[in-house]
Design a protein around this motif. Structure first.
Motif, PDB file in Angstrom:
ATOM      1  N   UNK A   9       2.702  14.885 -12.666  1.00 38.72           N
ATOM      2  CA  UNK A   9       2.024  14.012 -11.699  1.00 38.72           C
ATOM      3  C   UNK A   9       1.917  12.582 -12.248  1.00 38.72           C
ATOM      4  N   UNK A  10       1.552  12.479 -13.515  1.00 36.99           N
ATOM      5  CA  UNK A  10       1.399  11.146 -14.114  1.00 36.99           C
ATOM      6  C   UNK A  10       2.739  10.417 -14.136  1.00 36.99           C
ATOM      7  N   UNK A  11       3.790  11.142 -14.497  1.00 34.35           N
ATOM      8  CA  UNK A  11       5.109  10.504 -14.551  1.00 34.35           C
ATOM      9  C   UNK A  11       5.557  10.102 -13.146  1.00 34.35           C
ATOM     10  N   UNK A  12       5.260  10.957 -12.178  1.00 34.46           N
ATOM     11  CA  UNK A  12       5.611  10.623 -10.783  1.00 34.46           C
ATOM     12  C   UNK A  12       4.875   9.361 -10.332  1.00 34.46           C
ATOM     13  N   UNK A  13       3.605   9.314 -10.669  1.00 30.27           N
ATOM     14  CA  UNK A  13       2.813   8.132 -10.300  1.00 30.27           C
ATOM     15  C   UNK A  13       3.377   6.887 -10.979  1.00 30.27           C
ATOM     16  N   UNK A  14       3.682   7.038 -12.269  1.00 27.41           N
ATOM     17  CA  UNK A  14       4.235   5.885 -13.000  1.00 27.41           C
ATOM     18  C   UNK A  14       5.577   5.467 -12.403  1.00 27.41           C
ATOM     19  N   UNK A  15       6.405   6.460 -12.093  1.00 28.42           N
ATOM     20  CA  UNK A  15       7.707   6.161 -11.477  1.00 28.42           C
ATOM     21  C   UNK A  15       7.515   5.389 -10.183  1.00 28.42           C
ATOM     22  N   UNK A  16       6.598   5.894  -9.375  1.00 28.89           N
ATOM     23  CA  UNK A  16       6.344   5.254  -8.079  1.00 28.89           C
ATOM     24  C   UNK A  16       5.874   3.813  -8.255  1.00 28.89           C
ATOM     25  N   UNK A  17       4.900   3.623  -9.129  1.00 33.02           N
ATOM     26  CA  UNK A  17       4.317   2.284  -9.276  1.00 33.02           C
ATOM     27  C   UNK A  17       5.316   1.299  -9.879  1.00 33.02           C
ATOM     28  N   UNK A  18       6.055   1.762 -10.902  1.00 34.98           N
ATOM     29  CA  UNK A  18       7.042   0.878 -11.526  1.00 34.98           C
ATOM     30  C   UNK A  18       8.134   0.515 -10.511  1.00 34.98           C
ATOM     31  N   UNK A  19       8.605   1.541  -9.791  1.00 41.54           N
ATOM     32  CA  UNK A  19       9.645   1.284  -8.781  1.00 41.54           C
ATOM     33  C   UNK A  19       9.130   0.342  -7.709  1.00 41.54           C
TER      34      UNK A  19
ATOM     35  N   UNK B 105       3.179  15.019  -4.280  1.00 48.59           N
ATOM     36  CA  UNK B 105       2.335  14.584  -3.155  1.00 48.59           C
ATOM     37  C   UNK B 105       0.909  14.292  -3.625  1.00 48.59           C
ATOM     38  N   UNK B 106       0.430  15.080  -4.594  1.00 46.17           N
ATOM     39  CA  UNK B 106      -0.913  14.806  -5.134  1.00 46.17           C
ATOM     40  C   UNK B 106      -0.915  13.457  -5.854  1.00 46.17           C
ATOM     41  N   UNK B 107       0.158  13.175  -6.554  1.00 48.09           N
ATOM     42  CA  UNK B 107       0.266  11.870  -7.222  1.00 48.09           C
ATOM     43  C   UNK B 107       0.201  10.733  -6.221  1.00 48.09           C
ATOM     44  N   UNK B 108       0.951  10.882  -5.131  1.00 52.69           N
ATOM     45  CA  UNK B 108       0.934   9.835  -4.097  1.00 52.69           C
ATOM     46  C   UNK B 108      -0.453   9.709  -3.467  1.00 52.69           C
ATOM     47  N   UNK B 112      -3.140   6.478  -3.437  1.00 49.59           N
ATOM     48  CA  UNK B 112      -3.843   5.939  -2.261  1.00 49.59           C
ATOM     49  C   UNK B 112      -5.351   5.996  -2.480  1.00 49.59           C
ATOM     50  N   UNK B 113      -5.829   7.106  -3.041  1.00 53.16           N
ATOM     51  CA  UNK B 113      -7.268   7.289  -3.272  1.00 53.16           C
ATOM     52  C   UNK B 113      -7.810   6.190  -4.185  1.00 53.16           C
ATOM     53  N   UNK B 114      -7.170   6.018  -5.325  1.00 48.62           N
ATOM     54  CA  UNK B 114      -7.673   5.016  -6.277  1.00 48.62           C
ATOM     55  C   UNK B 114      -7.461   3.591  -5.745  1.00 48.62           C
ATOM     56  N   UNK B 115      -6.323   3.387  -5.074  1.00 45.94           N
ATOM     57  CA  UNK B 115      -6.072   2.046  -4.510  1.00 45.94           C
ATOM     58  C   UNK B 115      -7.152   1.702  -3.484  1.00 45.94           C
ATOM     59  N   UNK B 116      -7.515   2.692  -2.662  1.00 44.54           N
ATOM     60  CA  UNK B 116      -8.538   2.470  -1.629  1.00 44.54           C
ATOM     61  C   UNK B 116      -9.840   1.984  -2.258  1.00 44.54           C
ATOM     62  N   UNK B 117     -10.311   2.715  -3.259  1.00 47.83           N
ATOM     63  CA  UNK B 117     -11.608   2.370  -3.849  1.00 47.83           C
ATOM     64  C   UNK B 117     -11.513   1.111  -4.718  1.00 47.83           C
ATOM     65  N   UNK B 118     -10.384   0.946  -5.388  1.00 48.91           N
ATOM     66  CA  UNK B 118     -10.218  -0.253  -6.208  1.00 48.91           C
ATOM     67  C   UNK B 118     -10.239  -1.509  -5.332  1.00 48.91           C
ATOM     68  N   UNK B 119      -9.437  -1.457  -4.272  1.00 51.11           N
ATOM     69  CA  UNK B 119      -9.374  -2.640  -3.392  1.00 51.11           C
ATOM     70  C   UNK B 119     -10.702  -2.857  -2.667  1.00 51.11           C
ATOM     71  N   UNK B 159      -6.245  16.324   1.792  1.00 49.50           N
ATOM     72  CA  UNK B 159      -5.556  16.457   3.086  1.00 49.50           C
ATOM     73  C   UNK B 159      -4.226  15.720   3.068  1.00 49.50           C
ATOM     74  N   UNK B 160      -4.213  14.555   2.448  1.00 47.82           N
ATOM     75  CA  UNK B 160      -2.962  13.794   2.372  1.00 47.82           C
ATOM     76  C   UNK B 160      -1.886  14.590   1.635  1.00 47.82           C
ATOM     77  N   UNK B 161      -2.258  15.082   0.471  1.00 39.28           N
ATOM     78  CA  UNK B 161      -1.244  15.742  -0.362  1.00 39.28           C
ATOM     79  C   UNK B 161      -0.808  17.072   0.244  1.00 39.28           C
ATOM     80  N   UNK B 162      -1.751  17.858   0.758  1.00 38.75           N
ATOM     81  CA  UNK B 162      -1.378  19.179   1.279  1.00 38.75           C
ATOM     82  C   UNK B 162      -0.630  19.077   2.605  1.00 38.75           C
ATOM     83  N   UNK B 163      -0.951  18.086   3.409  1.00 36.75           N
ATOM     84  CA  UNK B 163      -0.233  17.911   4.676  1.00 36.75           C
ATOM     85  C   UNK B 163       1.253  17.638   4.421  1.00 36.75           C
TER      86      UNK B 163
END
Lengths: 165, 239
Positions: A9-19, B105-108, B112-119, B159-163
């Protein structure tokens, strides 16, 4: 499948953000900036076209206004010229009449004077002729005073019978 | 072994979904490069396509987030493209959607979750941001409101990730099962099974078309929800 691998998950997140950062910096950012500049340019062109259209309309209105002003001024000047012409004509007529009257008066005056002069000459000649005729008839000279009295009486009678006197 | 019947065992030292994510990023990179390499004022080809998609995303972002939307364009655009390409990759034989893995999907969703609260906190300040979770209710109800709002916030990434994960995994499993049925039925020698193999052969293209639709819709839904969450967090309007 259903479990979450946090390292993955962390690598996926990093990949996404860097990309995301790289792709935005290299491609999408410049493209969106280009799109905004184009939109602004189109908006500017449209505004300029609108402004130009309004300016042309204003110029057209100004042209029509000036044209109508010139037409009004031309009409006014024609009227004034006609009035001045009529006034000049009247003035000329008046002056011509006055001149004609003056000439006529002068002619009448001259005529009167000439007539009087002629009458005087005529009277003088008549007197002389009459005296000469009387002297011939009488065969002798008359007294100067008698001659004069007879002559005046004769002339006076003559004026009474002169036509138009 | 892959849980998806159609999946190919690549025996790689790295997780397959990560490789698929990298391929997806590579495809996005390629599409973007093709789109911007010769930018013209009258767009054609890939530039036209890219401008069309980015224009739609930015328009939605402007409508939902408001005047501060441009600073979130990169996130929304990348979310849409990454999810769309990843979803579509699952329709190509031999490839797998990285979005059919919960870790992806959980990563994505966490992004969004952290971006929402950070922003949100950056825009309003910590106290003003947290204050909205207490709602406009009597004081004695505020703690309950806070708990409910907190649960609602925490449910969002779930919900985002599981959907997304469920939809894409279902599509891949369905395609895999249909392919497997053909493989099983066709060479069976049983006339009934051979006749039945026609069903998955006919159904599979239809499911691929459906998968195409689902891929686009899910990418769109994920992006729109991200806009709604971030827009709600940074908006100064009363909730």
């Amino acid at each position: 499948m259903m479990e979450i691998n946090w390292v993955l998950l962390s690598v996926q997140v990093a990949t996404f953000l860097v990309a995301m950062v790289i792709i935005w910096k290299l491609f999408w950012g410049p493209l969106t900036k280009f799109m905004q500049e184009r939109s602004q340019q189109i908006e500017g062109d449209l505004k300029r076209a609108e402004t130009g259209k309004r300016e042309i309309e204003a110029m057209e209105a100004e042209y029509h206004r000036r044209l109508s002003e010139l037409e009004e001024r031309a009409q006014q000047e024609i009227k004034e010229a006609l009035a001045r012409g009529a006034q000049a004509k009247d003035q000329i007529m008046i002056e011509a009449r006055q001149e004609a009257k003056r000439i006529l008066d002068k002619a009448q005056s001259d005529l009167t004077l000439e007539r009087e002069r002629l009458l005087r000459e005529l009277r003088s000649h008549m007197t002389e002729i009459s005296l000469q005729a009387v002297e011939r008839l009488l065969g002798q000279g008359l007294d100067q005073n008698v001659q004069k009295r007879l002559l005046d009486q004769f002339l006076s009678d003559l004026e009474k019978v002169r036509p138009g006197a | 072994m892959s849980a998806i019947p159609e999946g190919i065992e690549y025996h790689l030292p790295i997780d397959l979904s990560l490789i698929m994510s990298w391929i997806a990023v590579g495809i996005i990179f390629l599409i973007s490069w093709l789109g911007v390499r010769r930018m013209a004022k009258v767009p054609k080809g890939m530039q036209n396509f890219l401008e069309w998609i980015l224009g739609i995303i930015m328009q939605f972002a402007d409508d939902m987030v408001g005047p501060t939307a441009p600073q979130y364009y990169p996130l929304f655009c990348m979310l849409f493209f990454f999810i769309l390409v990843s979803n579509l990759m699952g329709l190509v034989p031999g490839l797998v959607s990285s979005t059919s893995r919960l870790s992806t999907t959980a990563g994505l969703a966490l992004i969004v979750f952290f971006a929402t609260h950070f922003f949100g906190i950056r825009e309003k300040g910590l106290w003003n941001y947290v204050k909205r979770w207490f709602g406009n209710v009597p004081t004695w109800l505020k703690p309950f409101m806070f708990v409910i709002e907190l649960m609602s916030e925490l449910a969002r990434p779930l919900s985002l990730s599981f959907r997304l994960f469920g939809n894409i995994l279902a599509k891949e499993i369905l395609l895999g099962v249909l392919a497997l049925l053909v493989v099983i039925f066709l060479p069976s020698g049983n006339i009934i099974q051979e006749c039945l193999s026609v069903v998955p052969i006919v159904l599979r293209p239809l499911i691929i078309l459906l998968g195409l639709l689902v891929s686009v819709i899910q990418a769109f839904v994920f992006m729109i929800l991200a806009m709604v969450y971030i827009g709600g967090a940074v908006s100064h309007e009363a909730h």
